[in-house]
Enzyme design. Structure first.
Site, PDB file in Angstrom:
ATOM      1  N   PHE A 148      16.565  58.661  52.322  1.00 46.29           N
ATOM      2  CA  PHE A 148      16.994  59.843  52.678  1.00 46.29           C
ATOM      3  C   PHE A 148      18.594  59.650  52.941  1.00 46.29           C
ATOM      4  CE2 PHE A 148      16.075  57.488  56.666  1.00 46.29           C
ATOM      5  CZ  PHE A 148      17.250  57.913  57.322  1.00 46.29           C
ATOM      6  N   LYS A 172      13.324  60.861  41.760  1.00 48.25           N
ATOM      7  CA  LYS A 172      12.525  61.381  42.656  1.00 48.25           C
ATOM      8  C   LYS A 172      13.295  61.182  44.110  1.00 48.25           C
ATOM      9  CE  LYS A 172       9.910  60.656  45.895  1.00 48.25           C
ATOM     10  NZ  LYS A 172      10.062  61.314  47.184  1.00 48.25           N
ATOM     11  N   CYS A 280      22.172  51.122  55.090  1.00 44.19           N
ATOM     12  CA  CYS A 280      21.523  49.970  54.944  1.00 44.19           C
ATOM     13  C   CYS A 280      22.469  48.468  55.172  1.00 44.19           C
ATOM     14  CB  CYS A 280      20.983  49.643  53.419  1.00 44.19           C
ATOM     15  SG  CYS A 280      22.212  49.824  52.332  1.00 44.19           S
TER      16      CYS A 280
HETATM   17  P1  NAD Z   1      11.502  55.222  52.729  1.00 46.62           P
HETATM   18  O1  NAD Z   1      10.961  53.709  52.094  1.00 46.62           O
HETATM   19  O2  NAD Z   1      10.659  55.640  53.754  1.00 46.62           O
HETATM   20  O3  NAD Z   1      11.444  56.091  51.517  1.00 46.62           O
HETATM   21  C1  NAD Z   1      12.174  56.021  50.555  1.00 46.62           C
HETATM   22  C2  NAD Z   1      11.361  56.633  48.955  1.00 46.62           C
HETATM   23  O4  NAD Z   1      10.162  56.137  48.994  1.00 46.62           O
HETATM   24  C3  NAD Z   1      11.271  58.107  49.305  1.00 46.62           C
HETATM   25  O5  NAD Z   1      11.524  58.536  48.281  1.00 46.62           O
HETATM   26  C4  NAD Z   1       9.997  58.319  49.711  1.00 46.62           C
HETATM   27  O6  NAD Z   1       9.377  59.659  49.236  1.00 46.62           O
HETATM   28  C5  NAD Z   1       9.398  57.356  49.136  1.00 46.62           C
HETATM   29  N1  NAD Z   1       8.003  56.604  49.988  1.00 46.62           N
HETATM   30  C6  NAD Z   1       8.204  56.517  51.245  1.00 46.62           C
HETATM   31  N2  NAD Z   1       6.951  55.987  51.626  1.00 46.62           N
HETATM   32  C7  NAD Z   1       6.116  55.744  50.336  1.00 46.62           C
HETATM   33  C8  NAD Z   1       4.859  55.151  50.148  1.00 46.62           C
HETATM   34  N3  NAD Z   1       4.007  54.733  51.334  1.00 46.62           N
HETATM   35  N4  NAD Z   1       4.591  55.039  48.769  1.00 46.62           N
HETATM   36  C9  NAD Z   1       5.643  55.263  47.873  1.00 46.62           C
HETATM   37  N5  NAD Z   1       6.550  55.932  47.872  1.00 46.62           N
HETATM   38  C10 NAD Z   1       6.938  56.159  49.424  1.00 46.62           C
HETATM   39  O7  NAD Z   1      12.970  55.060  53.180  1.00 46.62           O
HETATM   40  P2  NAD Z   1      13.672  56.145  54.002  1.00 46.62           P
HETATM   41  O8  NAD Z   1      13.602  55.995  55.456  1.00 46.62           O
HETATM   42  O9  NAD Z   1      14.029  57.266  53.249  1.00 46.62           O
HETATM   43  O10 NAD Z   1      15.110  55.207  54.132  1.00 46.62           O
HETATM   44  C11 NAD Z   1      15.693  54.201  54.993  1.00 46.62           C
HETATM   45  C12 NAD Z   1      15.340  52.897  54.384  1.00 46.62           C
HETATM   46  O11 NAD Z   1      16.029  52.690  53.364  1.00 46.62           O
HETATM   47  C13 NAD Z   1      15.922  51.756  55.460  1.00 46.62           C
HETATM   48  O12 NAD Z   1      14.792  50.735  55.522  1.00 46.62           O
HETATM   49  C14 NAD Z   1      17.352  51.258  54.869  1.00 46.62           C
HETATM   50  O13 NAD Z   1      17.605  50.113  55.160  1.00 46.62           O
HETATM   51  C15 NAD Z   1      16.726  51.573  53.161  1.00 46.62           C
HETATM   52  N6  NAD Z   1      17.907  51.614  52.437  1.00 46.62           N
HETATM   53  C16 NAD Z   1      18.378  50.274  51.568  1.00 46.62           C
HETATM   54  C17 NAD Z   1      19.209  50.157  50.917  1.00 46.62           C
HETATM   55  C18 NAD Z   1      19.760  49.236  50.086  1.00 46.62           C
HETATM   56  O14 NAD Z   1      20.717  49.311  49.229  1.00 46.62           O
HETATM   57  N7  NAD Z   1      19.183  48.054  50.403  1.00 46.62           N
HETATM   58  C19 NAD Z   1      20.153  51.482  50.837  1.00 46.62           C
HETATM   59  C20 NAD Z   1      19.877  52.596  51.521  1.00 46.62           C
HETATM   60  C21 NAD Z   1      18.611  52.441  52.509  1.00 46.62           C
END
Ligand code: NAD
Length: 495
Positions: A148, A172, A280
């Site tokens: 997000f 997605k 991140c």
């Molecule tokens: P999230 O892991 O909750 O969700 C990311 C994606 O995965 C979404 O599209 C979501 O629909 C899907 N998803 C969520 N739970 C799932 C599950 N159980 N099974 C399969 N798919 C699932 O992450 P978020 O809250 O949207 O984003 C924040 C996180 O992303 C933080 O931990 C942040 O550090 C990380 N992030 C990392 C980077 C990087 O480059 N390393 C960049 C941006 C964000």
């Protein structure tokens, strides 16, 4: 109220009757719904992506590059529009949203160089009368699952390069701010991208599982939290896919006693509290070395109290709300835990309220001093405007903290000592490193990715790593002249 569906074959479509709410985080109010796509939607996406790949992969790299150039132009005209879409659903300030669109646009700009980037290697006379060359070919249908916090930039780390390489791409987006993904795809169509080369499917983990289990999809790019990244990595590998899965972070900024303190504090302000800490590459740990701790904590605390926390519609805002009421509750519970663990709460953002936005998901800038390495608030990613300060006596102790941490996304050191800086950049076990730079995010023509629990897979995103990830290597060995020797050969050729 807006209803966000899918973008399939150049058309907005969904057959599903299941929806999730989309909130305005500043007001804490529902502003729309996003579809949770059905199996039928997924099937349509797949058919469209499969068909589109056949023609697109045969389109010359130069022609693909021209579509990307046009897309860049259109995106530039739409920066403000896209930023507004992001801020409405994410809550970040408009300037921050614009900045993130520009960082994504730079990847499109990089991808316009694809004819050059796809040039292979050629060796004449690898054997007598024999030439050999390598080429990189597209994978097929590729997919991206995004978080997000950057609804434009993170998808744009992925699809421009995948598509430039000749693949079709299924995006997605996060279900929390899904409007941006559709807009980005519509603008690509406007630039002349054939239908189906970029499809967008909305939903939550059910759709993610459809992607991971689908044998026609060749690769998965993921950015999100570490537990989900690990799951995506393992499940994609089980289903024979190429995978890059970027996870969470706990980025340390080391402040040496000889650092320019004003610069370090300014750097920490934006890096710790910008975008409400939901980056991140946010700095969530400041490591004060030697006797700089008291001055550092006082200056951070003084400055953080002057930050303007308000909705994105206030153009002078420094930071907005966090994404959801659940996420706000999680951040507040971490602050409670930090107090119980014995950290010193210098600034408390828990009871932050803004008149007229009392139901918004705001958390004020929060600062803990005297944090130690065994505390939960140090070990885990909070992903909010909460900064922990740890104090150590020596540079070696600071480096050990950085290296012992489970995450390895980004880090930075503030110092005026070139030797220390060189030692730090060579010896820290971290993917992206800054020297007197608070958030060392690599530009599009370098590659983005962490180490340890911040990245699962072999390739970072965009830059040359992106081109390698989205292509398969083929090496051809060819002989045209008539061989002087007749009959089969049974030994390994040596010249
Ligand atoms: P999230 O892991 O909750 O969700 C990311 C994606 O995965 C979404 O599209 C979501 O629909 C899907 N998803 C969520 N739970 C799932 C599950 N159980 N099974 C399969 N798919 C699932 O992450 P978020 O809250 O949207 O984003 C924040 C996180 O992303 C933080 O931990 C942040 O550090 C990380 N992030 C990392 C980077 C990087 O480059 N390393 C960049 C941006 C964000």
């Amino acid at each position: 109220m807006k209803i966000i569906k899918n973008y399939i074959d150049g058309t907005v479509f969904s057959s599903s009757k299941k929806f999730l709410d989309i909130d305005d985080p500043s007001k804490g109010e529902k502003i729309g719904e996003v579809v949770l796509s059905s199996k039928e939607d997924f099937k349509k996406v797949l058919e469209s992506s499969k068909k589109a790949f056949l023609n697109w992969s045969e389109t010359t790299p130069l022609k693909r590059s021209r579509v990307l150039s046009k897309y860049k132009e259109i995106l530039e005209k739409n920066i403000d529009n896209i930023a507004k879409i992001i801020s409405e659903e994410h809550g970040k300030t408009l300037d921050d949203a614009k900045g993130s669109v520009i960082r994504g646009l730079e990847v499109v700009e990089f991808a316009t160089g694809i004819p050059h980037l796809l040039k292979g290697e050629f060796s004449q006379n690898v054997g007598t009368g024999i030439d050999s060359w390598s080429i990189r070919q597209p994978l097929g249908i590729t997919a991206g699952i995004t978080p997000f916090n950057f609804p434009a930039m993170v998808p744009m780390w992925m699809y421009p390069i995948s598509i430039a390489c000749g693949n079709s791409f299924i995006l997605k987006p996060s279900e929390k701010d899904p409007s941006c993904g559709i807009k980005l795809a519509e603008l690509f169509s406007e630039a002349g991208l054939p239908d189906g080369v970029l499809n967008v499917i909305n939903g939550d983990k059910e759709v993610v599982n459809m992607i991971l289990e689908e044998k026609l999809i060749s690769s998965v790019s993921f950015v999100g939290s570490t537990p989900v990244a690990k799951y995506i990595y393992e499940k994609s590998a089980q289903h024979g896919k190429r995978v890059q899965a970027l996870g969470g972070a706990k980025n340390h900024l080391v402040v040496m006693p000889d650092a320019n303190l004003n610069q370090a504090v300014d750097g920490i302000m934006g890096a710790a509290y910008g975008s409400a800490g939901e980056r991140c590459m946010a700095v969530s740990v400041a490591v004060a070395v030697g006797d700089i701790g008291d001055k550092l904590v006082k200056q951070i605390s003084d400055k953080a109290q002057t930050l303007k926390v308000s909705p994105w519609t206030d153009l002078s805002s420094d930071m907005g709300p966090v994404i959801s009421s659940e996420h706000k509750a999680k951040i507040l519970s971490y602050i409670d835990i930090g107090i119980k663990e014995g950290a010193k709460l210098v600034l408390d953002g828990r009871n932050f309220k803004i008149q007229g936005y009392e139901n918004g998901y705001f958390v004020g800038p929060t600062l803990f001093d005297d944090v130690s390495k065994n505390m939960k608030i140090y070990k885990e990613e909070i992903f909010g405007p909460v900064l922990s300060v740890l104090r150590v006596d020596t540079y070696e102790e600071a480096l050990k903290l950085v290296n012992d941490h489970a995450f390895g996304n980004g880090t930075s050191i503030y110092t005026s000592d070139g030797e220390i800086s060189r030692h730090f950049t060579s010896n820290c076990q971290i993917g992206m490193v800054g020297v007197n730079v608070p958030i060392p995010v690599p530009m599009a023509f370098h590659s983005f990715g962490g180490w340890k629990n911040s990245l699962f897979g072999d390739h970072a995103m965009h830059g040359n790593e992106g081109v390698r990830f989205y292509t398969k290597l083929k090496t051809v060995t060819s002989r045209w002249p008539k061989s002087t020797k007749e009959g089969p050969e049974f030994t390994m050729p040596t010249n």
